[in-house]
Design a protein around this motif. Structure first.
Motif, short mmCIF file in Angstrom:
data_model
loop_
_atom_site.label_atom_id
_atom_site.label_comp_id
_atom_site.label_asym_id
_atom_site.label_seq_id
_atom_site.Cartn_x
_atom_site.Cartn_y
_atom_site.Cartn_z
N CYS A 262 0.81 -1.22 0.00
CA CYS A 262 0.00 0.00 0.00
C CYS A 262 0.84 1.27 0.00
O CYS A 262 0.34 2.34 -0.33
N ALA A 263 2.12 1.16 0.37
CA ALA A 263 2.98 2.34 0.41
C ALA A 263 3.63 2.64 -0.94
O ALA A 263 3.92 3.80 -1.23
N THR A 264 3.85 1.61 -1.75
CA THR A 264 4.60 1.81 -2.99
C THR A 264 3.79 1.56 -4.26
O THR A 264 4.19 2.01 -5.35
N GLY A 265 2.69 0.83 -4.16
CA GLY A 265 1.93 0.46 -5.35
C GLY A 265 2.51 -0.73 -6.08
O GLY A 265 2.03 -1.09 -7.16
N ARG A 266 3.53 -1.37 -5.50
CA ARG A 266 4.11 -2.56 -6.11
C ARG A 266 3.21 -3.76 -5.81
O ARG A 266 2.83 -4.00 -4.67
N ALA A 267 2.83 -4.47 -6.87
CA ALA A 267 1.93 -5.62 -6.71
C ALA A 267 2.63 -6.90 -7.11
O ALA A 267 3.39 -6.94 -8.10
N GLN A 268 2.39 -7.95 -6.35
CA GLN A 268 2.82 -9.30 -6.70
C GLN A 268 1.58 -10.11 -7.03
O GLN A 268 0.50 -9.86 -6.50
N ALA A 269 1.75 -11.09 -7.90
CA ALA A 269 0.59 -11.87 -8.34
C ALA A 269 0.98 -13.30 -8.63
O ALA A 269 2.11 -13.59 -9.05
N VAL A 270 0.02 -14.18 -8.41
CA VAL A 270 0.07 -15.56 -8.90
C VAL A 270 -1.17 -15.76 -9.74
O VAL A 270 -2.30 -15.62 -9.24
N ASP A 271 -0.97 -16.02 -11.03
CA ASP A 271 -2.07 -16.22 -11.95
C ASP A 271 -2.24 -17.72 -12.16
O ASP A 271 -1.49 -18.35 -12.89
N ALA A 272 -3.22 -18.29 -11.47
CA ALA A 272 -3.46 -19.75 -11.55
C ALA A 272 -4.67 -20.01 -12.43
O ALA A 272 -5.75 -20.34 -11.99
N GLY A 273 -4.48 -19.82 -13.68
CA GLY A 273 -5.49 -20.12 -14.67
C GLY A 273 -6.62 -19.14 -14.73
O GLY A 273 -7.73 -19.49 -15.13
N SER A 274 -6.39 -17.89 -14.53
CA SER A 274 -7.15 -17.06 -13.63
C SER A 274 -8.37 -16.36 -14.18
O SER A 274 -8.58 -16.32 -15.37
N PRO A 275 -9.13 -15.76 -13.24
CA PRO A 275 -10.02 -14.67 -13.63
C PRO A 275 -9.21 -13.58 -14.32
O PRO A 275 -7.98 -13.55 -14.23
N HIS A 276 -9.88 -12.66 -14.98
CA HIS A 276 -9.22 -11.68 -15.85
C HIS A 276 -8.92 -10.41 -15.08
O HIS A 276 -9.76 -9.88 -14.35
N LEU A 277 -7.71 -9.89 -15.27
CA LEU A 277 -7.23 -8.72 -14.55
C LEU A 277 -7.03 -7.57 -15.54
O LEU A 277 -6.25 -7.69 -16.49
N LEU A 278 -7.77 -6.48 -15.33
CA LEU A 278 -7.72 -5.34 -16.23
C LEU A 278 -7.41 -4.07 -15.45
O LEU A 278 -7.82 -3.93 -14.30
N ARG A 279 -6.72 -3.14 -16.12
CA ARG A 279 -6.35 -1.89 -15.48
C ARG A 279 -6.97 -0.72 -16.25
O ARG A 279 -6.90 -0.67 -17.48
N LEU A 280 -7.55 0.21 -15.50
CA LEU A 280 -8.05 1.46 -16.06
C LEU A 280 -7.11 2.57 -15.60
O LEU A 280 -7.03 2.87 -14.41
N ARG A 281 -6.38 3.13 -16.54
CA ARG A 281 -5.45 4.23 -16.25
C ARG A 281 -5.87 5.42 -17.08
O ARG A 281 -5.76 5.40 -18.30
N GLY A 282 -6.42 6.44 -16.42
CA GLY A 282 -7.05 7.52 -17.16
C GLY A 282 -8.28 6.99 -17.85
O GLY A 282 -9.20 6.48 -17.21
N SER A 283 -8.31 7.05 -19.18
CA SER A 283 -9.43 6.48 -19.94
C SER A 283 -9.00 5.24 -20.72
O SER A 283 -9.78 4.73 -21.53
N THR A 284 -7.79 4.76 -20.46
CA THR A 284 -7.25 3.62 -21.20
C THR A 284 -7.44 2.34 -20.42
O THR A 284 -7.02 2.24 -19.25
N VAL A 285 -8.05 1.36 -21.05
CA VAL A 285 -8.25 0.03 -20.46
C VAL A 285 -7.25 -0.93 -21.09
O VAL A 285 -7.12 -0.99 -22.31
N SER A 286 -6.54 -1.69 -20.25
CA SER A 286 -5.59 -2.67 -20.77
C SER A 286 -5.56 -3.90 -19.87
O SER A 286 -5.89 -3.82 -18.69
N ARG A 287 -5.20 -5.03 -20.46
CA ARG A 287 -5.00 -6.25 -19.68
C ARG A 287 -3.67 -6.14 -18.94
O ARG A 287 -2.67 -5.69 -19.50
#
Length: 391
Positions: A262-287
């Motif tokens: 929460c202090a740095t915005g650094r995220a770690q992830a394990v993608d185990a066949g996963s649900p879909h993760l999308l990012r909205l940055r401004g008005s741009t949507v990306s996987r």
């Protein structure tokens, strides 16, 4: 009235858990000089607010999310509604750590000054905390929330949830399950510990009670590892082994596990066949580009690798299950092809609890308002930066 919150707090602590609403009414009348109060709780679909009345009063009616109730619940700010006779209805949000429970309406004989509104807002916080605690000791408030009978699978799923929203100085998070009264295997979980937020979203194999039981085992295995100090890899591997040795590879759970600093915005992830993760940055949507690994429980002793990515202040993440991304009710393109991005952009000015509702409503409209064919889970996470202010 400097002791207003204290007097109400004492009354709430001394009340039986199934009589918190009555205790609050008596205390608020005495402390604020109110002429009456009504506690409204949000239903499972969050499309109506229902008064908590004595079970002997069958005439409880829903109040649609509109007017001052809607403004208060959506904005999480006090709302005043003056009457022609000079009296005033004061609507106050009932929320705990970002979890939106409902609204407290206080009837005042006259327009209250700002000092009374502030005291009433503090009192509403005390009432919300008491309701949150009492909810584990009585069924009364859950009965008010449900407007039809839950399936057994849905009963398990809602009991397993940590909540529907949570807030922190640096983030806001919310999730929603649909169809709310019959959901089976889709689920989400989260925990905040020492400035690190762990979020998991699951898409359980199968339907109904069988899927719900599989999800319950998986969630509790991940919690077991997490509460024992294990990181994301250990959580995924323990859950995978637990599912495999129970079902020998015949059942599995597609899962994404996230941990946000929460202090740095650094995220770690394990993608185990996963649900879909999308990012909205401004008005741009990306996987978010993650390497997909095996779903939990497919093989014995499966090992998982961590991946990392960074969030910028103001970034919004959506995690959605296949029931959202792959929805194709009429054989046309799936919801995830273009409609999901449009729905995400439509949420830019909404906080996460409102945003998940918007995406779910858009999904329902995509289905032409027919019942969803598959379980659907939507989780929305905003990272606002270490100081809580997005750029």
């Amino acid at each position: 009235m400097p002791d207003a919150p204290t007097g109400v707090s004492r009354a709430l602590r001394e009340a039986p858990p199934d009589r918190v609403v009555e205790a609050a009414d008596r205390a608020i009348r005495s402390v604020l000089g109110a002429s009456g109060t009504v506690v409204f709780v949000a239903d499972y679909r969050i499309n109506g607010l229902w008064p908590v009345l004595d079970s002997r009063q069958p005439d409880a009616a829903a109040h649609a999310l509109q007017g001052p109730l809607q403004r208060c619940f959506s904005s999480q700010q006090p709302v005043r509604a003056a009457a022609t006779d000079g009296s005033c209805q004061l609507y106050l949000p009932l929320s705990v750590w970002g979890e939106r429970l409902g609204v407290l309406m206080v009837e005042m004989p006259e327009e209250p000054p700002e000092s009374v509104v502030r005291r009433a807002t503090d009192i509403a916080g005390e009432v919300a905390l008491a309701l949150h605690a009492a909810d584990r000791e009585t069924d009364r408030y859950r009965r008010a929330r449900r407007q039809e009978r839950l399936s057994m699978a849905a009963e398990l799923q809602w009991e397993l949830l940590p909540g529907r929203s949570v807030s922190h100085g640096s983030f806001q998070l919310a999730g929603q399950l649909e169809p709310a009264y019959t959901v089976g295997g889709d689920h989400f979980d989260w925990s905040l510990d020492d400035g690190r937020l762990t979020v998991t979203v699951l898409n359980g194999d199968g339907i109904g009670l069988t899927a719900a039981l599989l999800t319950a085992v998986t969630v509790n295995a991940m919690r077991n590892a997490r509460r024992s100090g294990g990181g994301l890899v250990e959580q995924a591997e323990l859950a995978s082994d637990t599912v495999y040795y129970q079902h020998r590879g015949h059942r599995h759970v597609a899962t994404v596990l996230l941990e946000l600093d929460c202090a740095t915005g650094r995220a770690q992830a394990v993608d185990a066949g996963s649900p879909h993760l999308l990012r909205l940055r401004g008005s741009t949507v990306s996987r978010v580009p993650l390497e997909q690994q095996l779903p939990l429980g497919m093989f014995a002793e499966t090992r998982y690798a961590l991946q990392e990515f960074d969030l910028d202040p103001g970034d919004r993440l959506f995690v959605v299950s296949d029931g959202v991304w792959g929805a194709d009710p009429s054989g046309r393109e799936t919801y995830g092809e273009r409609a999901m991005a449009r729905a995400m952009r439509a949420t830019r000015l909404q906080p996460p609890p409102e945003a998940v509702g918007t995406v779910m409503r858009e999904l329902q409209a995509f289905h032409a308002d027919a019942d969803l064919r598959d379980d659907a889970v939507v989780v929305c996470l905003d990272w606002q930066g270490p100081d809580g202010r997005a750029d």
